[in-house]
Design a protein around this motif. Sequence first.
Motif, mmCIF file in Angstrom:
data_model
loop_
_atom_site.group_PDB
_atom_site.id
_atom_site.type_symbol
_atom_site.label_atom_id
_atom_site.label_comp_id
_atom_site.label_asym_id
_atom_site.label_seq_id
_atom_site.Cartn_x
_atom_site.Cartn_y
_atom_site.Cartn_z
ATOM 1 N N LEU A 45 -5.904 -20.434 0.818
ATOM 2 C CA LEU A 45 -5.965 -19.952 2.202
ATOM 3 C C LEU A 45 -5.961 -18.432 2.248
ATOM 4 N N LEU A 46 -5.168 -17.804 1.392
ATOM 5 C CA LEU A 46 -5.121 -16.351 1.361
ATOM 6 C C LEU A 46 -6.465 -15.777 0.921
ATOM 7 N N ALA A 47 -7.085 -16.409 -0.091
ATOM 8 C CA ALA A 47 -8.405 -15.973 -0.542
ATOM 9 C C ALA A 47 -9.439 -16.149 0.569
ATOM 10 N N ASP A 48 -9.331 -17.257 1.306
ATOM 11 C CA ASP A 48 -10.264 -17.475 2.410
ATOM 12 C C ASP A 48 -10.036 -16.465 3.528
ATOM 13 N N ALA A 49 -8.775 -16.046 3.704
ATOM 14 C CA ALA A 49 -8.483 -15.012 4.702
ATOM 15 C C ALA A 49 -9.104 -13.678 4.305
ATOM 16 N N VAL A 50 -9.052 -13.357 3.008
ATOM 17 C CA VAL A 50 -9.720 -12.146 2.518
ATOM 18 C C VAL A 50 -11.216 -12.256 2.737
ATOM 19 N N HIS A 51 -11.744 -13.449 2.493
ATOM 20 C CA HIS A 51 -13.160 -13.724 2.758
ATOM 21 C C HIS A 51 -13.482 -13.454 4.225
ATOM 22 N N MET A 52 -12.630 -13.924 5.106
ATOM 23 C CA MET A 52 -12.831 -13.715 6.537
ATOM 24 C C MET A 52 -12.737 -12.241 6.907
ATOM 25 N N PHE A 53 -11.804 -11.526 6.256
ATOM 26 C CA PHE A 53 -11.671 -10.092 6.525
ATOM 27 C C PHE A 53 -12.955 -9.357 6.152
ATOM 28 N N THR A 54 -13.522 -9.706 4.998
ATOM 29 C CA THR A 54 -14.778 -9.089 4.574
ATOM 30 C C THR A 54 -15.896 -9.409 5.550
ATOM 31 N N ASP A 55 -15.929 -10.664 6.019
ATOM 32 C CA ASP A 55 -16.964 -11.058 6.963
ATOM 33 C C ASP A 55 -16.788 -10.367 8.313
ATOM 34 N N ALA A 56 -15.529 -10.171 8.727
ATOM 35 C CA ALA A 56 -15.281 -9.450 9.973
ATOM 36 C C ALA A 56 -15.813 -8.021 9.867
#
Length: 304
Positions: A45-56
């Motif tokens: 989940l933390l890795a996916d959150a980083v993924h989301m941050f990059t996408d944002a």
Amino acid sequence: MHDHAPTGGIRGAGNRRLLAVSLAITSVVMVVQIVGAIVSGSLALLADAVHMFTDAAALVIALVASIVAARPANDRRTFGYQRAEVFGALINGVILIVLSVWVAIEGVQRLLAPAEAEVAGGPMLLIAIIGLIANAVAMWLLSAAQKHSINVRGAYLEVLGDLLGSAMVIIAAIVILVTGWARADAIASLLIAAMIVPRAIGLLREVASVLSEAAPQGMHVQEIRDHILGTPGVVDVHDVHVWQLTRGAPVFTAHVVVDAAALQHGRAGGILSSLQDCLAHHFDVAHSTFQLEPAGHPENEPHA
């Protein structure tokens, strides 16, 4: 002699609103995933959150590029700022590549040395489902616009990566809940990287095609020549050039040799209208420029 200015790309306010809404959805889900990662102890989940941050961040770039692209043309930038969205898409493509490499490295590390910490599969699964639904909504919002804008397509691919990431986290969470097998996180990460890379390469290839002023994909110059030569009064055509400012904004120029009798009888305007209508209706080229020439003129051209 030419018709109206190009209107392709993401200059419309509607597409900018879509990007803004997608950015809001991505940002909210990112915060929820960070909280969920802390509560559940899930590295996925933390890795996916980083993924989301990059996408944002990529969506912010796309939104800024769309605003810049909407600026009107001036004496120095006669085509306007539509190329800004191409540079925005270039940045998005690079972000996708960097992200996929990071995900692959993390996945290998977890596969070789899975984390020993306990992961609460229930909260992990719940947060991942919320992320999946939110990303599906964002993709639906961008699905139509991404067909006509290279920059919106970059944002669309970012959201697609998010959706795939959420799906992988859901599968990993279910595996962990059922079997307790921690390596499910690593396998999910590697699958995410494998799905992101081809799309990122495709986006960068399209950016390179636009910046190198290659003919748009699916547009055949010889077919356009044949249509032009089939116009009554046209004798020959040369110096044909077709390129695109950005996705959905093709530009065409050509020198057209016209029968002397047609020019003498004042039919030049009708021929020009026929040529422009042909390009617009058959090839979806909104901006076409034709130089009408009498027979014998091409011999004076530097490169016929």
